[in-house]
Design a protein around this motif. Structure first.
Motif, PDB file in Angstrom:
ATOM      1  N   THR A  59       5.624  71.941 -43.139  1.00  0.00           N
ATOM      2  CA  THR A  59       5.095  71.133 -42.049  1.00  0.00           C
ATOM      3  C   THR A  59       6.109  71.189 -40.908  1.00  0.00           C
ATOM      4  O   THR A  59       7.132  71.855 -41.010  1.00  0.00           O
ATOM      5  CB  THR A  59       4.853  69.673 -42.479  1.00  0.00           C
ATOM      6  OG1 THR A  59       6.123  69.009 -42.603  1.00  0.00           O
ATOM      7  CG2 THR A  59       4.110  69.600 -43.806  1.00  0.00           C
ATOM      8  N   ILE A  60       5.847  70.453 -39.847  1.00  0.00           N
ATOM      9  CA  ILE A  60       6.735  70.488 -38.691  1.00  0.00           C
ATOM     10  C   ILE A  60       8.148  70.037 -39.061  1.00  0.00           C
ATOM     11  O   ILE A  60       9.140  70.483 -38.480  1.00  0.00           O
ATOM     12  CB  ILE A  60       6.162  69.640 -37.539  1.00  0.00           C
ATOM     13  CG1 ILE A  60       6.840  69.982 -36.222  1.00  0.00           C
ATOM     14  CG2 ILE A  60       6.267  68.168 -37.841  1.00  0.00           C
ATOM     15  CD1 ILE A  60       6.554  71.360 -35.728  1.00  0.00           C
ATOM     16  N   ARG A  61       8.264  69.153 -40.055  1.00  0.00           N
ATOM     17  CA  ARG A  61       9.597  68.711 -40.486  1.00  0.00           C
ATOM     18  C   ARG A  61      10.412  69.870 -41.046  1.00  0.00           C
ATOM     19  O   ARG A  61      11.630  69.890 -40.925  1.00  0.00           O
ATOM     20  CB  ARG A  61       9.482  67.646 -41.567  1.00  0.00           C
ATOM     21  CG  ARG A  61       8.849  66.356 -41.149  1.00  0.00           C
ATOM     22  CD  ARG A  61       9.052  65.324 -42.247  1.00  0.00           C
ATOM     23  NE  ARG A  61       7.930  64.411 -42.357  1.00  0.00           N
ATOM     24  CZ  ARG A  61       7.824  63.495 -43.293  1.00  0.00           C
ATOM     25  NH1 ARG A  61       8.778  63.374 -44.198  1.00  0.00           N
ATOM     26  NH2 ARG A  61       6.765  62.694 -43.341  1.00  0.00           N
ATOM     27  N   ARG A  79      -0.670  64.043 -46.914  1.00  0.00           N
ATOM     28  CA  ARG A  79      -0.641  62.713 -46.314  1.00  0.00           C
ATOM     29  C   ARG A  79      -0.387  61.640 -47.376  1.00  0.00           C
ATOM     30  O   ARG A  79       0.296  60.655 -47.125  1.00  0.00           O
ATOM     31  CB  ARG A  79      -1.942  62.444 -45.552  1.00  0.00           C
ATOM     32  CG  ARG A  79      -2.074  63.311 -44.291  1.00  0.00           C
ATOM     33  CD  ARG A  79      -3.342  62.992 -43.509  1.00  0.00           C
ATOM     34  NE  ARG A  79      -3.367  61.615 -43.035  1.00  0.00           N
ATOM     35  CZ  ARG A  79      -2.748  61.187 -41.942  1.00  0.00           C
ATOM     36  NH1 ARG A  79      -2.024  62.028 -41.211  1.00  0.00           N
ATOM     37  NH2 ARG A  79      -2.839  59.925 -41.580  1.00  0.00           N
ATOM     38  N   ARG A 120      -2.101  66.152 -39.252  1.00  0.00           N
ATOM     39  CA  ARG A 120      -3.175  65.310 -38.738  1.00  0.00           C
ATOM     40  C   ARG A 120      -4.545  65.683 -39.290  1.00  0.00           C
ATOM     41  O   ARG A 120      -4.836  66.863 -39.498  1.00  0.00           O
ATOM     42  CB  ARG A 120      -3.232  65.402 -37.213  1.00  0.00           C
ATOM     43  CG  ARG A 120      -1.943  65.040 -36.508  1.00  0.00           C
ATOM     44  CD  ARG A 120      -1.567  63.597 -36.726  1.00  0.00           C
ATOM     45  NE  ARG A 120      -0.452  63.203 -35.881  1.00  0.00           N
ATOM     46  CZ  ARG A 120       0.086  61.993 -35.879  1.00  0.00           C
ATOM     47  NH1 ARG A 120      -0.383  61.074 -36.687  1.00  0.00           N
ATOM     48  NH2 ARG A 120       1.100  61.715 -35.080  1.00  0.00           N
ATOM     49  N   THR A 162      -0.289  68.439 -31.512  1.00  0.00           N
ATOM     50  CA  THR A 162       0.976  69.161 -31.325  1.00  0.00           C
ATOM     51  C   THR A 162       1.495  69.789 -32.606  1.00  0.00           C
ATOM     52  O   THR A 162       1.964  70.921 -32.611  1.00  0.00           O
ATOM     53  CB  THR A 162       2.033  68.215 -30.723  1.00  0.00           C
ATOM     54  OG1 THR A 162       1.521  67.644 -29.528  1.00  0.00           O
ATOM     55  CG2 THR A 162       3.305  68.974 -30.410  1.00  0.00           C
ATOM     56  N   HIS A 163       1.422  69.060 -33.719  1.00  0.00           N
ATOM     57  CA  HIS A 163       1.900  69.611 -34.990  1.00  0.00           C
ATOM     58  C   HIS A 163       1.191  70.917 -35.318  1.00  0.00           C
ATOM     59  O   HIS A 163       1.814  71.929 -35.650  1.00  0.00           O
ATOM     60  CB  HIS A 163       1.679  68.599 -36.114  1.00  0.00           C
ATOM     61  CG  HIS A 163       1.934  69.152 -37.484  1.00  0.00           C
ATOM     62  ND1 HIS A 163       0.955  69.814 -38.197  1.00  0.00           N
ATOM     63  CD2 HIS A 163       3.047  69.172 -38.253  1.00  0.00           C
ATOM     64  CE1 HIS A 163       1.459  70.206 -39.357  1.00  0.00           C
ATOM     65  NE2 HIS A 163       2.715  69.828 -39.417  1.00  0.00           N
ATOM     66  N   PHE A 191       3.549  62.866 -45.635  1.00  0.00           N
ATOM     67  CA  PHE A 191       3.652  63.845 -44.550  1.00  0.00           C
ATOM     68  C   PHE A 191       2.540  63.572 -43.533  1.00  0.00           C
ATOM     69  O   PHE A 191       1.619  64.360 -43.342  1.00  0.00           O
ATOM     70  CB  PHE A 191       3.579  65.265 -45.109  1.00  0.00           C
ATOM     71  CG  PHE A 191       4.702  65.581 -46.054  1.00  0.00           C
ATOM     72  CD1 PHE A 191       5.945  65.984 -45.583  1.00  0.00           C
ATOM     73  CD2 PHE A 191       4.528  65.433 -47.427  1.00  0.00           C
ATOM     74  CE1 PHE A 191       6.994  66.246 -46.458  1.00  0.00           C
ATOM     75  CE2 PHE A 191       5.565  65.705 -48.308  1.00  0.00           C
ATOM     76  CZ  PHE A 191       6.800  66.098 -47.828  1.00  0.00           C
ATOM     77  N   ARG A 192       2.680  62.425 -42.846  1.00  0.00           N
ATOM     78  CA  ARG A 192       1.637  61.977 -41.923  1.00  0.00           C
ATOM     79  C   ARG A 192       1.635  62.774 -40.627  1.00  0.00           C
ATOM     80  O   ARG A 192       0.744  62.576 -39.790  1.00  0.00           O
ATOM     81  CB  ARG A 192       1.832  60.485 -41.632  1.00  0.00           C
ATOM     82  CG  ARG A 192       1.697  59.595 -42.870  1.00  0.00           C
ATOM     83  CD  ARG A 192       0.321  59.751 -43.494  1.00  0.00           C
ATOM     84  NE  ARG A 192       0.150  58.909 -44.667  1.00  0.00           N
ATOM     85  CZ  ARG A 192      -0.343  57.682 -44.631  1.00  0.00           C
ATOM     86  NH1 ARG A 192      -0.698  57.147 -43.481  1.00  0.00           N
ATOM     87  NH2 ARG A 192      -0.489  56.987 -45.740  1.00  0.00           N
ATOM     88  N   GLU A 193       2.637  63.633 -40.428  1.00  0.00           N
ATOM     89  CA  GLU A 193       2.618  64.487 -39.240  1.00  0.00           C
ATOM     90  C   GLU A 193       1.474  65.501 -39.298  1.00  0.00           C
ATOM     91  O   GLU A 193       1.079  66.074 -38.285  1.00  0.00           O
ATOM     92  CB  GLU A 193       3.950  65.218 -39.078  1.00  0.00           C
ATOM     93  CG  GLU A 193       4.268  66.247 -40.154  1.00  0.00           C
ATOM     94  CD  GLU A 193       5.036  65.664 -41.333  1.00  0.00           C
ATOM     95  OE1 GLU A 193       5.720  66.434 -42.020  1.00  0.00           O
ATOM     96  OE2 GLU A 193       4.945  64.447 -41.557  1.00  0.00           O
ATOM     97  N   GLN A 210       9.969  73.811 -31.323  1.00  0.00           N
ATOM     98  CA  GLN A 210       9.979  72.384 -30.994  1.00  0.00           C
ATOM     99  C   GLN A 210      10.660  72.142 -29.646  1.00  0.00           C
ATOM    100  O   GLN A 210      10.179  71.362 -28.823  1.00  0.00           O
ATOM    101  CB  GLN A 210      10.700  71.611 -32.098  1.00  0.00           C
ATOM    102  CG  GLN A 210       9.982  71.657 -33.444  1.00  0.00           C
ATOM    103  CD  GLN A 210      10.835  71.074 -34.553  1.00  0.00           C
ATOM    104  OE1 GLN A 210      12.003  71.424 -34.707  1.00  0.00           O
ATOM    105  NE2 GLN A 210      10.250  70.183 -35.340  1.00  0.00           N
TER     106      GLN A 210
END
Length: 242
Positions: free
Chosen positions: A161-163, A116, A124, A190-191, A120-122, A175
């Protein structure tokens, strides 16, 4: 429990399930611990229901034996870069979604906070106890709760991460499946669900078997959107196998 079944045939067990369960629970003196997740009486009811179901299935011959998912006894990460102290800080290098990030951090800094901090704020922050799974990322392809791992433990390793699942503007099948099945409400969990699904479908069960799914994915959706999440995981399994 064996003492309560001695001398009984399968058909007799089926005819006396209720009596057997009552006898077993009346012979237990210990009381379950109360905690924030469930009161003691609720835990007893769940245990009674599970035992009743198990005995009924055994008596009817409908019990199914499934191959349970295998969890590594212990994930052993090597300190690939060694541990380099600079004063009171430690130098770490982590490959996040294909990009190496180097930083000087406190030895106790968690992977969650490192990610974070670097945008990478996705990823959580949820319970901070390793229970909800909102912070789940992949470390060398395996799902890890980043709130439980010091970043120094993954120095020299690959984090996704999700990215990192998508390729540019092209969505990853997981996704896409989550979008198509409307498998999110507030979106906070969701992530983590997508990342643990990637590990599950890749390393445990590509077919998304109903029973294995229940045993393997324990993330929490506080909006209780589990039905669509399960549909999304099954749809993703079909996409990945096609």
């Amino acid at each position: 429990m064996s003492g309560h079944l001695n001398g009984l045939g399968v058909k007799e067990v089926g005819a006396k399930v209720s009596d057997i369960v009552n006898s077993i629970f009346s012979s237990i003196d210990a009381k379950p611990l109360e905690d924030t997740h469930a009161p003691g009486d609720y835990k007893v009811r769940v245990a009674r229901n599970l035992l009743t179901k198990a005995l009924t299935e055994i008596a009817s011959g409908s019990v199914q034996y499934i191959k349970a998912p295998v969890k590594d006894e212990l994930i052993r990460w090597e300190f690939r870069d060694g541990v380099e102290y600079v004063g009171d800080l430690v130098r770490v290098r982590v490959n996040v979604n294909g990009q190496w990030i180097e930083d000087l951090v406190e030895p106790r800094l968690l992977l969650l906070d490192f990610l974070r901090r670097h945008g990478f704020r996705e990823v959580r922050r949820g319970c901070d106890e390793g229970k909800c799974g909102a912070c789940t990322v992949l470390v060398d392809g395996k799902a890890v709760k980043s709130c439980m791992v010091p970043v120094v433990r993954v120095s020299g390793h690959s984090v996704t991460t999700i990215r990192g699942l998508s390729k540019g503007m092209e969505l990853h099948p997981i996704q896409r499946a989550f979008l198509e099945e409307y498998a999110m409400q507030c979106g906070f969990c969701t992530h983590g669900f997508m990342m643990v699904t990637q590990d599950y479908l890749t390393n445990i069960d590509p077919t998304a078997n109903d029973d294995l799914l229940k045993l393997s994915i324990k993330n929490i959706c506080r909006c209780t959107g589990y039905i669509n999440i399960i549909k999304a995981i099954k749809r993703a399994a079909k996409y990945l196998q096609s």
